[in-house]
Scaffold this motif. Structure first.
Motif, PDB file in Angstrom:
ATOM      1  N   VAL A  74       0.919  -1.212  -0.006  1.00  0.00           N
ATOM      2  CA  VAL A  74       0.127   0.001   0.004  1.00  0.00           C
ATOM      3  C   VAL A  74       0.917   1.227  -0.058  1.00  0.00           C
ATOM      4  O   VAL A  74       0.535   2.217  -0.498  1.00  0.00           O
ATOM      5  CB  VAL A  74      -0.749   0.173   1.095  1.00  0.00           C
ATOM      6  N   ALA A  75       1.757   1.327   0.788  1.00  0.00           N
ATOM      7  CA  ALA A  75       2.761   2.515   0.904  1.00  0.00           C
ATOM      8  C   ALA A  75       3.308   2.303  -0.441  1.00  0.00           C
ATOM      9  O   ALA A  75       3.634   3.741  -1.040  1.00  0.00           O
ATOM     10  CB  ALA A  75       4.041   2.252   2.052  1.00  0.00           C
ATOM     11  N   ALA A  76       3.963   1.481  -1.214  1.00  0.00           N
ATOM     12  CA  ALA A  76       4.483   1.716  -2.374  1.00  0.00           C
ATOM     13  C   ALA A  76       3.729   2.235  -3.346  1.00  0.00           C
ATOM     14  O   ALA A  76       3.905   2.968  -4.359  1.00  0.00           O
ATOM     15  CB  ALA A  76       5.254   0.396  -2.920  1.00  0.00           C
ATOM     16  N   GLN A  77       2.384   1.655  -3.386  1.00  0.00           N
ATOM     17  CA  GLN A  77       1.098   2.258  -4.382  1.00  0.00           C
ATOM     18  C   GLN A  77       1.166   3.788  -4.456  1.00  0.00           C
ATOM     19  O   GLN A  77       1.137   4.480  -5.353  1.00  0.00           O
ATOM     20  CB  GLN A  77      -0.081   1.338  -3.753  1.00  0.00           C
ATOM     21  N   PHE A  78       1.086   4.151  -3.064  1.00  0.00           N
ATOM     22  CA  PHE A  78       0.832   5.579  -3.004  1.00  0.00           C
ATOM     23  C   PHE A  78       2.085   6.429  -2.929  1.00  0.00           C
ATOM     24  O   PHE A  78       1.829   7.811  -2.702  1.00  0.00           O
ATOM     25  CB  PHE A  78      -0.122   5.904  -1.789  1.00  0.00           C
ATOM     26  N   LEU A 127      -2.373 -11.670  -1.282  1.00  0.00           N
ATOM     27  CA  LEU A 127      -1.716 -10.505  -0.997  1.00  0.00           C
ATOM     28  C   LEU A 127      -2.035  -9.505  -2.064  1.00  0.00           C
ATOM     29  O   LEU A 127      -2.435  -8.159  -1.696  1.00  0.00           O
ATOM     30  CB  LEU A 127      -0.170 -10.401  -1.167  1.00  0.00           C
ATOM     31  N   SER A 128      -2.334  -9.756  -3.410  1.00  0.00           N
ATOM     32  CA  SER A 128      -2.803  -8.772  -4.445  1.00  0.00           C
ATOM     33  C   SER A 128      -4.303  -8.182  -4.018  1.00  0.00           C
ATOM     34  O   SER A 128      -4.214  -7.026  -4.227  1.00  0.00           O
ATOM     35  CB  SER A 128      -2.832  -9.578  -5.817  1.00  0.00           C
ATOM     36  N   VAL A 129      -5.114  -9.288  -3.830  1.00  0.00           N
ATOM     37  CA  VAL A 129      -6.638  -8.757  -3.315  1.00  0.00           C
ATOM     38  C   VAL A 129      -6.482  -7.933  -2.138  1.00  0.00           C
ATOM     39  O   VAL A 129      -7.189  -6.731  -2.136  1.00  0.00           O
ATOM     40  CB  VAL A 129      -7.421  -9.979  -3.116  1.00  0.00           C
ATOM     41  N   ALA A 130      -5.543  -8.212  -1.189  1.00  0.00           N
ATOM     42  CA  ALA A 130      -5.488  -7.520  -0.021  1.00  0.00           C
ATOM     43  C   ALA A 130      -4.990  -5.895  -0.159  1.00  0.00           C
ATOM     44  O   ALA A 130      -5.654  -4.936   0.310  1.00  0.00           O
ATOM     45  CB  ALA A 130      -4.724  -7.922   1.158  1.00  0.00           C
ATOM     46  N   VAL A 131      -3.927  -5.896  -0.904  1.00  0.00           N
ATOM     47  CA  VAL A 131      -3.314  -4.420  -1.251  1.00  0.00           C
ATOM     48  C   VAL A 131      -4.405  -3.858  -2.352  1.00  0.00           C
ATOM     49  O   VAL A 131      -4.487  -2.400  -1.910  1.00  0.00           O
ATOM     50  CB  VAL A 131      -2.075  -4.724  -1.930  1.00  0.00           C
ATOM     51  N   THR A 132      -4.884  -4.394  -2.937  1.00  0.00           N
ATOM     52  CA  THR A 132      -5.904  -3.451  -4.123  1.00  0.00           C
ATOM     53  C   THR A 132      -7.167  -3.197  -3.172  1.00  0.00           C
ATOM     54  O   THR A 132      -7.402  -2.166  -3.447  1.00  0.00           O
ATOM     55  CB  THR A 132      -6.513  -4.402  -5.068  1.00  0.00           C
ATOM     56  N   SER A 133      -7.568  -3.952  -2.342  1.00  0.00           N
ATOM     57  CA  SER A 133      -8.716  -3.404  -1.669  1.00  0.00           C
ATOM     58  C   SER A 133      -8.369  -2.362  -0.575  1.00  0.00           C
ATOM     59  O   SER A 133      -9.198  -1.454  -0.729  1.00  0.00           O
ATOM     60  CB  SER A 133      -9.502  -4.978  -0.635  1.00  0.00           C
ATOM     61  N   VAL A 134      -7.322  -2.489   0.187  1.00  0.00           N
ATOM     62  CA  VAL A 134      -6.888  -1.553   1.198  1.00  0.00           C
ATOM     63  C   VAL A 134      -6.639  -0.320   0.576  1.00  0.00           C
ATOM     64  O   VAL A 134      -7.056   0.849   0.988  1.00  0.00           O
ATOM     65  CB  VAL A 134      -5.439  -1.941   1.928  1.00  0.00           C
ATOM     66  N   LEU A 138      -8.561   3.296   1.269  1.00  0.00           N
ATOM     67  CA  LEU A 138      -7.987   4.375   1.628  1.00  0.00           C
ATOM     68  C   LEU A 138      -8.185   5.601   0.632  1.00  0.00           C
ATOM     69  O   LEU A 138      -7.601   6.515   0.879  1.00  0.00           O
ATOM     70  CB  LEU A 138      -6.455   4.035   1.897  1.00  0.00           C
ATOM     71  N   ALA A 139      -8.342   5.278  -0.546  1.00  0.00           N
ATOM     72  CA  ALA A 139      -8.339   6.193  -1.881  1.00  0.00           C
ATOM     73  C   ALA A 139      -9.144   7.352  -1.480  1.00  0.00           C
ATOM     74  O   ALA A 139      -8.770   8.516  -1.928  1.00  0.00           O
ATOM     75  CB  ALA A 139      -8.885   5.565  -3.249  1.00  0.00           C
ATOM     76  N   PRO A 140     -10.271   7.372  -0.843  1.00  0.00           N
ATOM     77  CA  PRO A 140     -11.177   8.784  -0.928  1.00  0.00           C
ATOM     78  C   PRO A 140     -10.210   9.752   0.173  1.00  0.00           C
ATOM     79  O   PRO A 140     -10.559  10.888  -0.089  1.00  0.00           O
ATOM     80  CB  PRO A 140     -12.348   8.319  -0.018  1.00  0.00           C
ATOM     81  N   VAL A 141      -9.218   9.467   0.894  1.00  0.00           N
ATOM     82  CA  VAL A 141      -8.402  10.352   1.663  1.00  0.00           C
ATOM     83  C   VAL A 141      -7.144  10.692   0.867  1.00  0.00           C
ATOM     84  O   VAL A 141      -6.840  11.702   0.569  1.00  0.00           O
ATOM     85  CB  VAL A 141      -8.343   9.981   3.095  1.00  0.00           C
ATOM     86  N   LEU A 142      -6.456   9.596   0.405  1.00  0.00           N
ATOM     87  CA  LEU A 142      -5.229   9.513   0.101  1.00  0.00           C
ATOM     88  C   LEU A 142      -4.938  10.086  -1.474  1.00  0.00           C
ATOM     89  O   LEU A 142      -3.931  10.713  -1.795  1.00  0.00           O
ATOM     90  CB  LEU A 142      -4.344   8.049   0.078  1.00  0.00           C
TER      91      LEU A 142
END
Length: 314
Positions: A74-78, A127-134, A138-142
Motif C-alpha cells: 500500500v505504501a509503495a502504491q501511494f 496479497l494482491s487482493v488485500a493490497v488492491t482492497s486496502v 484508503l483512496a477517498p483520503v489519499l
C-alpha cells in the motif's frame, strides 16, 4: 450458466483487446460514444460494486498473518506511482492538463486487473487482493491529498470535492457490494458469473467516452501521452519489484507487488479528470487502461513461463 460464465471469463481475459477496439472505434467515430460521458461515474460505480461483491472477510486474513507485506504494498502504491508521475511531468515539461492527468493516474489506488495478472504470474493472489482492497478503501483520503500535493502547482484543485466524488463512485458502491455479498450471498454468487463481462463492458464504455470527447487533443498529443504512460507503467513495475525485494519479501510477493504498483485504477483517474478538468487530462487514464493490461499480460506470461521452467527442473 456454465456457458455464460465461460463467455464472461473469456471477455475478462481478453479485456485489453476489447478496450483497444473500443478506443479505436471511439477515435474513428466519436459521435457514437458522446452519449457515454454523463454516464461515466455510474459505469465506474458498477465496476466498484462488482468489486465489492467479490470481497469477503477471508480476503483480509493476510493482514493479520503478513501485515508487513500489505503495508509495503500500500505504501509503495501511494508513493512510487505518484512520485514517478511527478518526476516524468517535470522532466518532460508536460503541459499542465496532461501533467495533472498523469499524476492523477499515479495517485489512484491499484486496479482490480492486477489480481488476475498476479494469478497468471504465479504470484500471491491473497496479497494482491488485500493490497488492491486496502488501497481502494484508503483512496477517498489519499488520492485527493496526494494529487493536490503534487499537482496543485499546475491547476486549481479542490481536494475536498474530489474526496466526495471518490466516496460516491468508489467507496459507497464497494460497501454496498460487500453488504449484498454478506446478506444476499446466494443471489450474488449467481451474479458473480457475469461480473467479468459487466466490468469489461463498463470500462470499455468509459474508455470510449473519454476518447470521443478528447479526439482532437489525442491527435495533437497522443504520442507524447502514450510514451509517458508506458514509462510510468514500466517504472512502476520495476520499482514495485525492488521495493518488495529491499524489504526482504519472498519472490512470489516481489512479483505481486510489482504488478500491484504498476497497474492502476486508471478508470477512476479518467472519471475524475473528466469531472474536474479539461478532457485532455482524462487521456492518460484512458491510455493507461489499455496499455497496463497489455504490459501486465506480457509480464505475467514471462513470470509464468519462468515458474514452469523452474518446476520442470525439480
Amino acid at each position: 450458466m456454465d456457458k455464460l460464465k465461460a463467455f464472461s471469463d473469456f471477455f475478462g481475459k481478453t479485456f485489453a483487446l476489447w478496450a483497444a477496439l473500443t478506443a479505436l472505434a471511439a477515435y474513428a467515430q466519436p459521435e457514437l460514444f458522446q452519449w457515454v460521458k454523463p454516464l461515466i461515474p455510474w459505469l465506474l460505480g458498477i465496476v466498484m460494486f462488482g468489486m465489492g461483491l467479490t470481497l469477503n472477510p477471508s480476503d483480509f486474513k493476510i493482514l493479520g498473518r503478513h501485515p508487513k507485506s500489505v503495508l509495503v504494498g500500500v505504501a509503495a502504491q501511494f508513493v512510487i506511482m505518484p512520485l514517478t508521475a511527478f518526476v516524468l511531468a517535470k522532466a518532460l515539461g508536460l503541459p499542465p492538463q496532461i501533467a495533472a492527468g498523469v499524476i492523477l493516474v499515479g495517485a489512484c489506488p491499484g486496479g482490480t486487473a492486477s489480481n488476475v495478472m498476479t494469478f497468471l504470474a504465479r504470484g500471491n493472489v491473497a496479497l494482491s487482493v488485500a493490497v488492491t482492497s486496502v488501497s481502494t478503501l484508503l483512496a477517498p483520503v489519499l488520492t485527493p491529498a496526494v494529487f493536490y500535493l503534487l499537482a496543485h502547482q499546475w491547476l486549481d484543485i479542490s481536494a475536498a470535492a474530489m474526496l466526495v466524488s471518490i466516496l460516491e463512485i468508489v467507496l459507497l458502491p464497494i460497501v454496498l457490494g460487500v453488504l449484498a455479498n454478506t446478506f444476499l450471498h446466494r443471489q450474488t454468487q449467481a451474479a458473480a458469473d457475469v461480473l467479468p463481462l459487466v466490468s469489461v463492458l463498463a470500462v470499455a464504455l468509459i474508455l470510449g467516452g473519454v476518447v470521443a470527447v478528447s479526439k482532437d487533443k489525442i491527435a495533437e498529443a497522443g504520442l507524447l501521452i502514450f510514451g509517458v504512460v508506458v514509462l510510468h507503467n514500466c517504472i512502476g513495475y520495476l520499482l514495485g519489484f525492488f521495493a518488495a525485494k529491499l524489504c526482504g519479501l519472498p519472490y512470489d510477493e516481489q512479483k505481486t507487488l510489482s504488478i500491484e504498483v504498476g497497474m492502476q485504477n486508471s478508470g477512476l483517474a479518467a472519471t475524475l479528470a473528466l469531472k474536474y478538468f479539461d478532457p485532455v487530462a482524462a487521456v492518460p487514464g484512458a491510455i493507461f487502461s489499455v496499455w497496463h493490461n497489455v504490459s501486465g499480460s506480457l509480464l505475467a506470461s514471462y513470470w509464468a513461463a519462468k515458474a514452469d521452467r523452474a518446476a520442470a527442473k525439480k
